[in-house]
Design an enzyme around this catalytic site. Structure first.
Site, PDB file in Angstrom:
ATOM      1  N   ASP A  80      12.271 -11.999  14.239  1.00 25.68           N
ATOM      2  CA  ASP A  80      10.959 -11.696  13.700  1.00 25.68           C
ATOM      3  C   ASP A  80      11.082 -11.669  12.177  1.00 25.68           C
ATOM      4  O   ASP A  80      12.071 -11.161  11.642  1.00 25.68           O
ATOM      5  CB  ASP A  80      10.486 -10.330  14.213  1.00 25.68           C
ATOM      6  CG  ASP A  80       9.031 -10.333  14.617  1.00 25.68           C
ATOM      7  OD1 ASP A  80       8.192 -10.657  13.761  1.00 25.68           O
ATOM      8  OD2 ASP A  80       8.736  -9.996  15.774  1.00 25.68           O
TER       9      ASP A  80
ATOM     10  N   ASP B 221       5.521 -12.941  11.276  1.00 22.08           N
ATOM     11  CA  ASP B 221       4.541 -11.890  11.556  1.00 22.08           C
ATOM     12  C   ASP B 221       3.317 -11.940  10.646  1.00 22.08           C
ATOM     13  O   ASP B 221       3.446 -12.173   9.437  1.00 22.08           O
ATOM     14  CB  ASP B 221       5.247 -10.539  11.354  1.00 22.08           C
ATOM     15  CG  ASP B 221       4.391  -9.352  11.737  1.00 22.08           C
ATOM     16  OD1 ASP B 221       4.121  -9.188  12.923  1.00 22.08           O
ATOM     17  OD2 ASP B 221       4.002  -8.586  10.831  1.00 22.08           O
TER      18      ASP B 221
ATOM     19  N   GLU C 283       2.489 -16.018  13.654  1.00 22.60           N
ATOM     20  CA  GLU C 283       1.488 -15.151  14.287  1.00 22.60           C
ATOM     21  C   GLU C 283       0.265 -15.167  13.379  1.00 22.60           C
ATOM     22  O   GLU C 283       0.312 -14.665  12.253  1.00 22.60           O
ATOM     23  CB  GLU C 283       1.994 -13.724  14.462  1.00 22.60           C
ATOM     24  CG  GLU C 283       1.024 -12.912  15.299  1.00 22.60           C
ATOM     25  CD  GLU C 283       0.857 -11.473  14.876  1.00 22.60           C
ATOM     26  OE1 GLU C 283       0.293 -10.693  15.643  1.00 22.60           O
ATOM     27  OE2 GLU C 283       1.287 -11.112  13.761  1.00 22.60           O
TER      28      GLU C 283
ATOM     29  N   HIS D 178       4.231  -7.591  22.655  1.00 22.27           N
ATOM     30  CA  HIS D 178       4.306  -6.148  22.415  1.00 22.27           C
ATOM     31  C   HIS D 178       3.009  -5.579  21.831  1.00 22.27           C
ATOM     32  O   HIS D 178       2.942  -4.382  21.571  1.00 22.27           O
ATOM     33  CB  HIS D 178       5.462  -5.873  21.449  1.00 22.27           C
ATOM     34  CG  HIS D 178       5.218  -6.508  20.115  1.00 22.27           C
ATOM     35  ND1 HIS D 178       5.187  -7.881  19.945  1.00 22.27           N
ATOM     36  CD2 HIS D 178       4.947  -5.978  18.904  1.00 22.27           C
ATOM     37  CE1 HIS D 178       4.901  -8.160  18.682  1.00 22.27           C
ATOM     38  NE2 HIS D 178       4.755  -7.018  18.022  1.00 22.27           N
ATOM     39  N   ASP D 179       2.015  -6.433  21.578  1.00 23.34           N
ATOM     40  CA  ASP D 179       0.740  -5.973  21.025  1.00 23.34           C
ATOM     41  C   ASP D 179      -0.389  -5.987  22.058  1.00 23.34           C
ATOM     42  O   ASP D 179      -1.542  -5.742  21.708  1.00 23.34           O
ATOM     43  CB  ASP D 179       0.304  -6.884  19.860  1.00 23.34           C
ATOM     44  CG  ASP D 179       1.215  -6.754  18.643  1.00 23.34           C
ATOM     45  OD1 ASP D 179       1.797  -5.679  18.441  1.00 23.34           O
ATOM     46  OD2 ASP D 179       1.331  -7.742  17.897  1.00 23.34           O
TER      47      ASP D 179
HETATM   48  C1  GLC Z   1       1.897  -8.060  13.992  1.00 22.16           C
HETATM   49  C2  GLC Z   1       2.867  -7.417  14.951  1.00 22.16           C
HETATM   50  C3  GLC Z   1       2.420  -6.016  15.206  1.00 22.16           C
HETATM   51  C4  GLC Z   1       2.433  -5.271  13.893  1.00 22.16           C
HETATM   52  C5  GLC Z   1       1.616  -5.996  12.819  1.00 22.16           C
HETATM   53  C6  GLC Z   1       1.959  -5.485  11.468  1.00 22.16           C
HETATM   54  O1  GLC Z   1       0.631  -8.174  14.524  1.00 22.16           O
HETATM   55  O2  GLC Z   1       2.978  -8.169  16.122  1.00 22.16           O
HETATM   56  O3  GLC Z   1       3.199  -5.363  16.157  1.00 22.16           O
HETATM   57  O4  GLC Z   1       1.904  -3.992  14.080  1.00 22.16           O
HETATM   58  O5  GLC Z   1       1.888  -7.372  12.784  1.00 22.16           O
HETATM   59  O6  GLC Z   1       3.269  -5.869  11.114  1.00 22.16           O
END
Ligand code: GLC
Ligand code: CA
Length: 555
Positions: free
Chosen positions: A100, A201, A258, A323-324
């Site tokens: 990540d 991320d 992401e 995980h979200d």
């Molecule tokens: C992304 C991650 C999430 C995190 C956010 C801030 O969306 O997947 O878990 O809280 O970024 O880093």
């Protein structure tokens, strides 16, 4: 035309949320030696890449997504030597390592930030985004994604810093060339250490509007409004291309962005091959939106649209879980009566699609959402914020808890269920987050012994993909079934063709004759426990993958 990276098409990526995977030393927190101990299990499952949610040094405000040392390992997870041992073991098994990469923001405990906040004219002064107060207040009305204002005041500077996520996650200032160099250097360092790719991320927010105009969105219950001019700015795309040209392309590493991309066009801006940004993307959709709008019909529509837009000029990350998000069998399937068949259906559907499939830890045994007794049992700051905002909007505590449970990211973060013991075999100590009590029924140990388990379905799917060129490379054509809950499509290469049917409902649905005539041998069925496919009437959540009949040779 730029050449697509071909090797990424053969991956099945398993996402590990290290905190919840396996605790090797009994402190209640998953760790890297724990992953090492379970590597044989992952090899048996058949995956060939692991995406590790952050394992870097972090005070864990957002469980590792707030990094205070990019080139260090979180103490609770082990040491750099543990990481290297794990890397070597992965390499030996042919498992690629995807880390990540969290570079939209750091932790407020990162040395850069500690220095940046100390005065207006220090060496790292420009590494973060600082603004003067406006009439004694925050520079604008923007809400942080985790509640409250997106600005935090620092008396030493007499200024506010910007944090799109929590106030312990200050945004890095990508407009500062020295900061960019530091980041590129750090990424290069990880590639030198043997990393094969990055999941990047929250990458849609790198560039900020210079003037930070007020948002025109309706306010949240706490009074702040989500920005309407932040995601996907041209400057952000320029930074991503710079990263790509400097590192990702020359070093042949995989990248999964992401992204916040509500339309296919916006998605394409990150992943069309000719854009030279990412190899594939994970579009972020807030769980509340997904819960309110999801339907099998919308799923089919979205897939078809992005398929048409990117085929031949892009690639897809395929996932239902991470995980979200709440657990997929609870969100899209039926985690009660049809738990097993619907968990298999979701797997069979996803692994039949063009693109690289992702498996989120525990998904392969059909792990479900959890209902923790009280808000105190939840850890995730997003869950706690949702609860708080619900109370502010006038909900009763019971209603607020119900809602928080529904959207909670902790649904996906409860410890991995290895066996039927009280702590699910995750730890010998007290787990950092409660284990789902259904570990008594849903666990790895039971499913490895059971030839018809969800776990075995995943193994078969992953194995099938490895030997089926049409699954990894073939074209896709959706077929009209006359029913929105019955999704059918073919996958084909010149040498091989498959046809698949997926009943996304709790009712029986019939495959139209015209489509069934193409179906040859049934390869996989979500009703394998009942003897497999048995006719044109599909049972609730029945999913079947057939070979397409070979045309009869001319007489
Ligand atoms: C992304 C991650 C999430 C995190 C956010 C801030 O969306 O997947 O878990 O809280 O970024 O880093
Ligand atoms: Ca531990």
């Amino acid at each position: 035309m730029i050449k697509e990276k071909d090797w990424i098409k053969d991956l099945v990526i398993y996402q590990i949320y290290p905190r919840s995977f396996y605790d090797a030393n009994g402190d209640g927190i998953g760790d890297l030696p724990g992953v090492l101990q379970k590597l044989d299990y992952l090899e048996e499952l058949g995956i060939n890449a692991i995406w590790f949610s952050p394992v870097y040094r972090s005070p864990n405000d957002d469980n590792g997504y707030d990094i205070s040392g990019y080139q260090e390992i979180m103490e609770e997870f082990g040491t750099m030597e543990d990481w290297e041992r794990l890397r070597d073991a992965c390499k030996e098994k042919g498992i690629r390592i995807i880390m990540d990469l969290v570079v939209n923001h750091s932790s407020d405990e990162h040395p850069w930030f500690l220095e940046s906040r100390s005065s207006r004219d220090n060496d790292k002064s420009e590494y973060y985004i600082w603004r003067d107060p406006l009439d004694g207040h925050e520079p604008n009305n923007w809400a942080s994604a985790f509640g409250g204002s997106a600005w935090e005041y620092v008396p030493e500077r007499g200024q506010y810093y910007f944090h799109y996520f929590s106030k312990k996650q200050p945004d890095l200032n990508w407009a500062c060339p020295r900061l960019r160099e530091e980041i590129f250097h750090m990424i290069d360092w990880w590639v030198d250490k043997g990393v094969d790719g990055f999941r990047v991320d929250a990458i849609s927010y790198l560039d900020k509007p210079r003037d930070f105009p007020d948002s025109t969105q309706p306010p949240q219950p706490d009074g702040y409004s989500f920005p309407d001019t932040l995601a996907g700015r041209p400057g952000t795309h320029a930074y991503i291309r710079e990263m790509n040209q400097r590192i990702y392309t020359p070093r042949n590493v995989l990248t999964v962005g992401e992204v916040s991309a509500p339309t296919v066009e916006e998605l394409g801006n990150y992943v069309r091959t000719d854009r030279e940004e990412f190899d594939m993307a994970i579009p972020f959709v807030p769980p509340v939106v997904e819960i309110d709008t999801w339907s099998p019909d919308k799923l089919r529509h979205d897939i078809e649209e992005s398929y048409e837009a990117l085929k031949g000029n892009g690639w897809w990350a395929r996932f239902f879980s991470n995980h979200d998000k709440p657990r997929q069998v609870s969100l899209y399937g039926d985690d009660a009566q049809y738990w097993e068949v619907s968990a298999k259906l979701l797997a069979m559907f996803l692994h039949s699609l063009p693109g690289t499939p992702f498996v989120y830890q525990g998904e392969e045994i059909g792990m479900t959402n959890v209902k923790l007794p009280s808000i105190e049992d939840y850890n995730d700051l997003d869950t706690i914020n949702t609860y708080r905002q619900s109370l502010l909007s006038g909900m009763t505590p019971e209603a607020a808890l119900t809602r928080a449970r529904l959207i909670s990211r902790d649904n996906a973060r409860t410890p991995m269920q290895w066996d039927d013991s009280e702590q699910g075999g995750f730890t010998t100590g007290t787990p950092w987050l409660k284990v789902n009590p259904n570990t008594a029924k849903i666990n790895v140990k039971a499913q490895r012994q059971d030839p018809h388990s969800v776990y075995q379905c995943y193994r078969q799917l992953i194995a099938l993909r490895k030997k089926s060129p049409s699954l990894s490379r073939g074209d896709m054509t959706f077929l009209e079934t006359g029913c929105k809950e019955l999704i059918a499509f073919t996958r084909s290469t010149p040498g091989e063709a498959l046809i698949t049917f997926h009943n996304f409902s709790g009712q029986e649905l019939t495959i139209p004759d015209a489509l069934l005539s193409a179906a040859g041998e049934a390869l996989l069925s979500s009703y394998d426990r009942e003897g497999g496919y048995r006719g044109p009437v599909l049972r609730p959540y029945e999913s079947v993958i057939f070979r397409v009949k070979k045309p009869k040779p001319p007489q």
